[in-house]
Design a protein around this motif. Structure first.
Motif, PDB file in Angstrom:
ATOM      1  N   ARG A 124       0.855  -1.185   0.000  1.00  0.00           N
ATOM      2  CA  ARG A 124       0.000   0.000   0.000  1.00  0.00           C
ATOM      3  C   ARG A 124       0.891   1.234   0.000  1.00  0.00           C
ATOM      4  O   ARG A 124       1.840   1.322   0.787  1.00  0.00           O
ATOM      5  CB  ARG A 124      -0.918   0.039   1.218  1.00  0.00           C
ATOM      6  CG  ARG A 124      -1.804  -1.177   1.411  1.00  0.00           C
ATOM      7  CD  ARG A 124      -2.685  -0.993   2.643  1.00  0.00           C
ATOM      8  NE  ARG A 124      -3.427  -2.204   2.961  1.00  0.00           N
ATOM      9  CZ  ARG A 124      -2.985  -3.156   3.788  1.00  0.00           C
ATOM     10  NH1 ARG A 124      -1.786  -3.015   4.342  1.00  0.00           N
ATOM     11  NH2 ARG A 124      -3.709  -4.219   4.048  1.00  0.00           N
ATOM     12  N   THR A 125       0.576   2.195  -0.857  1.00  0.00           N
ATOM     13  CA  THR A 125       1.290   3.463  -0.894  1.00  0.00           C
ATOM     14  C   THR A 125       0.257   4.578  -0.833  1.00  0.00           C
ATOM     15  O   THR A 125      -0.569   4.708  -1.745  1.00  0.00           O
ATOM     16  CB  THR A 125       2.136   3.594  -2.172  1.00  0.00           C
ATOM     17  OG1 THR A 125       3.069   2.500  -2.228  1.00  0.00           O
ATOM     18  CG2 THR A 125       2.914   4.908  -2.175  1.00  0.00           C
ATOM     19  N   ARG A 126       0.285   5.347   0.237  1.00  0.00           N
ATOM     20  CA  ARG A 126      -0.732   6.364   0.474  1.00  0.00           C
ATOM     21  C   ARG A 126      -0.100   7.566   1.182  1.00  0.00           C
ATOM     22  O   ARG A 126       1.022   7.500   1.680  1.00  0.00           O
ATOM     23  CB  ARG A 126      -1.860   5.820   1.375  1.00  0.00           C
ATOM     24  CG  ARG A 126      -2.532   4.566   0.897  1.00  0.00           C
ATOM     25  CD  ARG A 126      -3.485   4.814  -0.249  1.00  0.00           C
ATOM     26  NE  ARG A 126      -4.342   3.658  -0.496  1.00  0.00           N
ATOM     27  CZ  ARG A 126      -4.012   2.627  -1.254  1.00  0.00           C
ATOM     28  NH1 ARG A 126      -2.826   2.600  -1.856  1.00  0.00           N
ATOM     29  NH2 ARG A 126      -4.841   1.600  -1.437  1.00  0.00           N
ATOM     30  N   THR A 127      -0.860   8.658   1.259  1.00  0.00           N
ATOM     31  CA  THR A 127      -0.494   9.755   2.150  1.00  0.00           C
ATOM     32  C   THR A 127      -1.004   9.431   3.553  1.00  0.00           C
ATOM     33  O   THR A 127      -1.856   8.555   3.738  1.00  0.00           O
ATOM     34  CB  THR A 127      -1.107  11.085   1.677  1.00  0.00           C
ATOM     35  OG1 THR A 127      -2.531  10.950   1.637  1.00  0.00           O
ATOM     36  CG2 THR A 127      -0.583  11.459   0.302  1.00  0.00           C
ATOM     37  N   GLY A 128      -0.487  10.161   4.552  1.00  0.00           N
ATOM     38  CA  GLY A 128      -0.865   9.913   5.930  1.00  0.00           C
ATOM     39  C   GLY A 128      -1.887  10.907   6.449  1.00  0.00           C
ATOM     40  O   GLY A 128      -2.326  11.823   5.742  1.00  0.00           O
ATOM     41  N   ASP A 129      -2.280  10.727   7.703  1.00  0.00           N
ATOM     42  CA  ASP A 129      -3.235  11.609   8.350  1.00  0.00           C
ATOM     43  C   ASP A 129      -2.601  12.950   8.705  1.00  0.00           C
ATOM     44  O   ASP A 129      -1.374  13.098   8.720  1.00  0.00           O
ATOM     45  CB  ASP A 129      -3.783  10.958   9.625  1.00  0.00           C
ATOM     46  CG  ASP A 129      -4.628   9.734   9.321  1.00  0.00           C
ATOM     47  OD1 ASP A 129      -5.147   9.637   8.191  1.00  0.00           O
ATOM     48  OD2 ASP A 129      -4.764   8.869  10.211  1.00  0.00           O
TER      49      ASP A 129
END
Length: 266
Positions: free
Chosen positions: A108-113
């Motif tokens: 998974r590759t995403r931005t964070g909170d």
């Protein structure tokens, strides 16, 4: 959505006028380490702290998880001599999980909170002597699945530091409405960090810390125990480069974490 935190960070970076160099306190970044300092940035000053790269390894009988974070940014802006506002955001996170039995790999590759916080210092905002602060914070679930928590959270940190001659003692008790592991709802988590900091030279500092956190997640309660060692190098009065390593002390903790980053005051 990923552009909004970036625009907010940029706006805050230019929101406060710079102070004269002669009026500024000694640099007191949040990085590196497990704990949180009690000091605040000067009124009208802005500090940008960036975790350039972070790697965490967590292994158990069923799986191996490698988590990477790049551009873990924290922007601190001084509102008064003892009050600052903070905005934190992980620009990019990548999680790789391998199932030991089947060999299947999930990525998974995403931005964070996004994290919003206020730090109100109650005594010695420059961090000298005995320094105490209150720091309420909240996390906004803007991150992607597997990297972000999936729901909002909130908590309170009470950083305390004491100067003991050549070393400083730091305590960081905290209590949190932490997001449940399934990303839906919240539960109680609490703990503290204890650390000793010391100067190796005029521009190099080090710290040794121990962290203990009790997490009462309905999906499975746990107690995370970490030991950390970190170092910072200040090439000038307004910047610092840092490196650090954390090691898990029990089965509920990640095996190891390695990181390095940078802080700059404007």
């Amino acid at each position: 959505m990923p552009l909004r935190p970036a625009l907010l960070l940029a706006a805050l970076a230019f929101a406060a006028p710079a102070l004269g160099q002669e009026d500024r306190r000694d640099l007191c970044p949040d990085r590196p380490g497990l704990g949180t300092p009690a000091c605040t940035v000067d009124a009208g000053a802005v500090m940008l702290e960036v975790g350039i790269a972070d790697w965490t390894l967590d292994r158990n009988a069923a799986s191996r998880t490698d988590a990477f974070a790049f551009g873990d940014a924290l922007l601190r802006a001084g509102l008064t001599p003892s009050l600052e506002v903070q905005v934190g955001w992980t620009m990019l996170g990548h999680v790789r999980e391998r199932d030991r039995a089947s060999g299947d790999v999930t990525r998974r590759t995403r931005t964070g909170d996004v994290t919003l916080a206020l730090r109100q210092n109650l005594k010695n905002p420059d961090g000298s002597g005995t320094s105490i602060a209150l720091m309420p914070y909240a996390t906004l679930p803007v991150g992607g699945e597997g990297v972000g928590a999936g729901d909002w959270g909130a908590g309170l940190i009470v950083p305390v530091s004491f100067e003991l001659g050549a070393v400083s003692l730091g305590l960081t008790p905290h209590v949190e409405a932490a997001v449940d592991g399934d990303g839906d709802g919240r539960h109680l988590a609490y703990g503290s960090v204890v650390g000793l900091g010391f100067g190796v030279s005029d521009d190099i500092s080090m710290a040794a810390e121990v962290s203990l956190t009790r997490d009462r997640d309905p999906g499975g309660r746990s107690t995370e125990a970490l030991a950390g060692l970190s170092a910072g190098w200040q090439p000038d009065a307004d910047s610092q480069w840092d490196i650090g390593a954390n090691v898990g002390l029990n089965r509920d903790s990640p095996d190891v974490e390695l990181y390095f980053g940078f802080a700059r005051r404007f």
